[in-house]
Design a protein around this motif. Structure first.
Motif, PDB file in Angstrom:
ATOM      1  N   ALA A  22       0.833  -1.206   0.000  1.00  0.00           N
ATOM      2  CA  ALA A  22       0.000   0.000   0.000  1.00  0.00           C
ATOM      3  C   ALA A  22       0.867   1.255   0.000  1.00  0.00           C
ATOM      4  CB  ALA A  22      -0.930  -0.005   1.207  1.00  0.00           C
ATOM      5  N   MET A  23       1.948   1.235   0.779  1.00  0.00           N
ATOM      6  CA  MET A  23       2.855   2.384   0.829  1.00  0.00           C
ATOM      7  C   MET A  23       3.524   2.625  -0.522  1.00  0.00           C
ATOM      8  SD  MET A  23       4.627   1.773   4.569  1.00  0.00           S
ATOM      9  CE  MET A  23       5.734   3.170   4.507  1.00  0.00           C
ATOM     10  N   LEU A  24       3.944   1.533  -1.165  1.00  0.00           N
ATOM     11  CA  LEU A  24       4.581   1.632  -2.475  1.00  0.00           C
ATOM     12  C   LEU A  24       3.604   2.186  -3.506  1.00  0.00           C
ATOM     13  CD1 LEU A  24       7.102   1.079  -4.218  1.00  0.00           C
ATOM     14  CD2 LEU A  24       6.222  -1.229  -4.618  1.00  0.00           C
ATOM     15  N   LEU A  25       2.381   1.681  -3.476  1.00  0.00           N
ATOM     16  CA  LEU A  25       1.357   2.132  -4.410  1.00  0.00           C
ATOM     17  C   LEU A  25       1.043   3.614  -4.192  1.00  0.00           C
ATOM     18  CD1 LEU A  25      -0.691   1.529  -6.630  1.00  0.00           C
ATOM     19  CD2 LEU A  25      -2.287   0.748  -4.875  1.00  0.00           C
ATOM     20  N   LEU A  26       0.913   4.031  -2.928  1.00  0.00           N
ATOM     21  CA  LEU A  26       0.605   5.420  -2.623  1.00  0.00           C
ATOM     22  C   LEU A  26       1.755   6.340  -3.064  1.00  0.00           C
ATOM     23  CD1 LEU A  26      -1.168   7.604  -1.367  1.00  0.00           C
ATOM     24  CD2 LEU A  26      -0.150   7.062   0.857  1.00  0.00           C
ATOM     25  N   ALA A  27       2.994   5.919  -2.816  1.00  0.00           N
ATOM     26  CA  ALA A  27       4.150   6.729  -3.228  1.00  0.00           C
ATOM     27  C   ALA A  27       4.161   6.938  -4.737  1.00  0.00           C
ATOM     28  CB  ALA A  27       5.442   6.055  -2.774  1.00  0.00           C
ATOM     29  N   LYS A  28       3.800   5.886  -5.491  1.00  0.00           N
ATOM     30  CA  LYS A  28       3.770   6.001  -6.953  1.00  0.00           C
ATOM     31  C   LYS A  28       2.609   6.886  -7.418  1.00  0.00           C
ATOM     32  CE  LYS A  28       6.225   1.723  -8.084  1.00  0.00           C
ATOM     33  NZ  LYS A  28       6.185   0.433  -8.786  1.00  0.00           N
ATOM     34  N   ILE A  29       1.456   6.793  -6.712  1.00  0.00           N
ATOM     35  CA  ILE A  29       0.306   7.658  -7.040  1.00  0.00           C
ATOM     36  C   ILE A  29       0.678   9.124  -6.809  1.00  0.00           C
ATOM     37  CG2 ILE A  29      -2.027   8.327  -6.323  1.00  0.00           C
ATOM     38  CD1 ILE A  29      -2.511   5.326  -5.700  1.00  0.00           C
ATOM     39  N   LEU A  30       1.321   9.407  -5.669  1.00  0.00           N
ATOM     40  CA  LEU A  30       1.738  10.780  -5.355  1.00  0.00           C
ATOM     41  C   LEU A  30       2.714  11.300  -6.414  1.00  0.00           C
ATOM     42  CD1 LEU A  30       2.245  10.424  -1.493  1.00  0.00           C
ATOM     43  CD2 LEU A  30       0.429  11.715  -2.631  1.00  0.00           C
ATOM     44  N   LYS A  31       3.604  10.419  -6.849  1.00  0.00           N
ATOM     45  CA  LYS A  31       4.567  10.804  -7.890  1.00  0.00           C
ATOM     46  C   LYS A  31       3.841  11.184  -9.177  1.00  0.00           C
ATOM     47  CE  LYS A  31       7.781   8.592 -11.058  1.00  0.00           C
ATOM     48  NZ  LYS A  31       8.288   7.284 -11.503  1.00  0.00           N
ATOM     49  N   GLU A  32       2.887  10.352  -9.589  1.00  0.00           N
ATOM     50  CA  GLU A  32       2.180  10.567 -10.852  1.00  0.00           C
ATOM     51  C   GLU A  32       1.249  11.775 -10.812  1.00  0.00           C
ATOM     52  OE1 GLU A  32       2.858   9.083 -13.640  1.00  0.00           O
ATOM     53  OE2 GLU A  32       4.332   7.802 -12.646  1.00  0.00           O
ATOM     54  N   THR A  33       0.814  12.175  -9.616  1.00  0.00           N
ATOM     55  CA  THR A  33      -0.100  13.327  -9.501  1.00  0.00           C
ATOM     56  C   THR A  33       0.644  14.619  -9.172  1.00  0.00           C
ATOM     57  OG1 THR A  33      -0.543  12.661  -7.196  1.00  0.00           O
ATOM     58  CG2 THR A  33      -2.130  11.963  -8.860  1.00  0.00           C
ATOM     59  N   GLY A  34       1.978  14.606  -9.352  1.00  0.00           N
ATOM     60  CA  GLY A  34       2.755  15.830  -9.193  1.00  0.00           C
ATOM     61  C   GLY A  34       3.119  16.182  -7.766  1.00  0.00           C
ATOM     62  N   LYS A  35       2.935  15.248  -6.827  1.00  0.00           N
ATOM     63  CA  LYS A  35       3.258  15.514  -5.419  1.00  0.00           C
ATOM     64  C   LYS A  35       4.574  14.807  -5.080  1.00  0.00           C
ATOM     65  CE  LYS A  35      -1.715  15.577  -4.616  1.00  0.00           C
ATOM     66  NZ  LYS A  35      -2.866  14.799  -4.144  1.00  0.00           N
ATOM     67  N   GLN A  36       5.622  15.201  -5.832  1.00  0.00           N
ATOM     68  CA  GLN A  36       6.891  14.472  -5.764  1.00  0.00           C
ATOM     69  C   GLN A  36       7.544  14.515  -4.383  1.00  0.00           C
ATOM     70  OE1 GLN A  36       6.172  16.289  -8.528  1.00  0.00           O
ATOM     71  NE2 GLN A  36       6.515  14.962 -10.289  1.00  0.00           N
ATOM     72  N   TRP A  37       7.471  15.665  -3.700  1.00  0.00           N
ATOM     73  CA  TRP A  37       8.162  15.762  -2.406  1.00  0.00           C
ATOM     74  C   TRP A  37       7.514  14.844  -1.367  1.00  0.00           C
ATOM     75  CZ3 TRP A  37      12.472  17.164  -3.843  1.00  0.00           C
ATOM     76  CH2 TRP A  37      12.682  18.225  -4.720  1.00  0.00           C
ATOM     77  N   ARG A  38       6.183  14.779  -1.388  1.00  0.00           N
ATOM     78  CA  ARG A  38       5.476  13.850  -0.490  1.00  0.00           C
ATOM     79  C   ARG A  38       5.812  12.408  -0.857  1.00  0.00           C
ATOM     80  NH1 ARG A  38      -0.669  15.375  -0.662  1.00  0.00           N
ATOM     81  NH2 ARG A  38      -0.810  13.470   0.581  1.00  0.00           N
ATOM     82  N   SER A  39       5.932  12.172  -2.155  1.00  0.00           N
ATOM     83  CA  SER A  39       6.274  10.832  -2.636  1.00  0.00           C
ATOM     84  C   SER A  39       7.662  10.415  -2.148  1.00  0.00           C
ATOM     85  CB  SER A  39       6.223  10.798  -4.168  1.00  0.00           C
ATOM     86  OG  SER A  39       6.620   9.537  -4.653  1.00  0.00           O
TER      87      SER A  39
END
Length: 235
Positions: free
Chosen positions: A18-35
């Protein structure tokens, strides 16, 4: 998708998938620093899962590079990657140098000075050619006249001898000077810093030992250009 994964993490806080999936979602939605922060948290949870850790490192390095945060990318590799991603680090150093050079070429000297100074102070740069180039760009941006950096490009006149007497060329009327052994020794000391050499003459292949000089320059990965009439080029 992001909301659903957050719900999943509320149930199981350290669920790796779940953490890996969320990190990739954040990356794809432009929230790179949170990712990046989440990937680092996941990195601690993964412990000895080397393949997962390498995947996380690859994602973070890619995001830093995408944001042109090249210094951060190199610091990340130095801190976390234990000797791997060396080729990637070398590539990122070249991107960093290209960015600084571009800023100088656009007359954005203040930005170039800040970025090059940060690189020189915060990074332990092992490649002396890259280090010299960044120092050189810093001196350009700072309008420094007395340079500490070494030359990056040279045009080297080896000899004034020529095996032709072309009517339109004044070369045959010149005194046949050529580089001395002492001058060559001084030149070789610059090879570790050089990016480009243009060999000129006269006819360069009349200079005794020119092939050895070419071979040595090649070992330092110097781009070489030669001005020659081609008549003396053998196998």
């Amino acid at each position: 998708a992001e909301i659903n994964v957050y719900h999943s993490l509320n149930i199981e806080k350290n669920d790796k998938n779940a953490m890996l999936l969320l990190a990739k979602i954040l990356k794809e939605t432009g929230k790179q620093w949170r990712s990046i922060k989440l990937f680092l948290k996941l990195r601690k949870v993964c412990n000895n899962d080397i393949e997962k850790i390498k995947e996380i490192d690859s994602e973070n390095i890619l995001m830093f590079s995408y944001k042109e945060k090249y210094i951060s990318a190199i610091k990340y590799i130095n801190k976390y990657c234990n000797g791997y991603y060396c080729e990637e680090k070398n590539r990122i150093y070249k991107y960093l140098l290209q960015k600084i050079t571009k800023l100088n070429n656009l007359n954005k000297f203040k930005e170039a000075k800040l970025l090059s100074n940060e690189a020189l102070k915060k990074l332990k740069i092992d490649d002396i050619k890259i280090k010299n180039a960044i120092l050189n760009e810093f001196e350009i941006a700072s309008n420094i006249v007395e340079l500490k950096s070494f030359p990056r490009s040279l045009t080297i006149s080896l000899t004034e001898k020529c095996n032709l007497k072309c009517k339109m060329c004044s070369q045959s009327k010149m005194v046949s000077n050529e580089l001395t052994k002492l001058q060559v020794e001084k030149l070789i000391k610059l090879f570790p810093y050089l990016e480009n050499i243009l060999w000129v003459g006269g006819e360069v292949f009349l200079y005794n030992g020119f092939e050895k000089l070419m071979d040595l320059a090649n070992k330092y990965d110097i781009k070489q250009n030669i001005t020659s009439n081609g008549l003396l080029i053998s196998e």
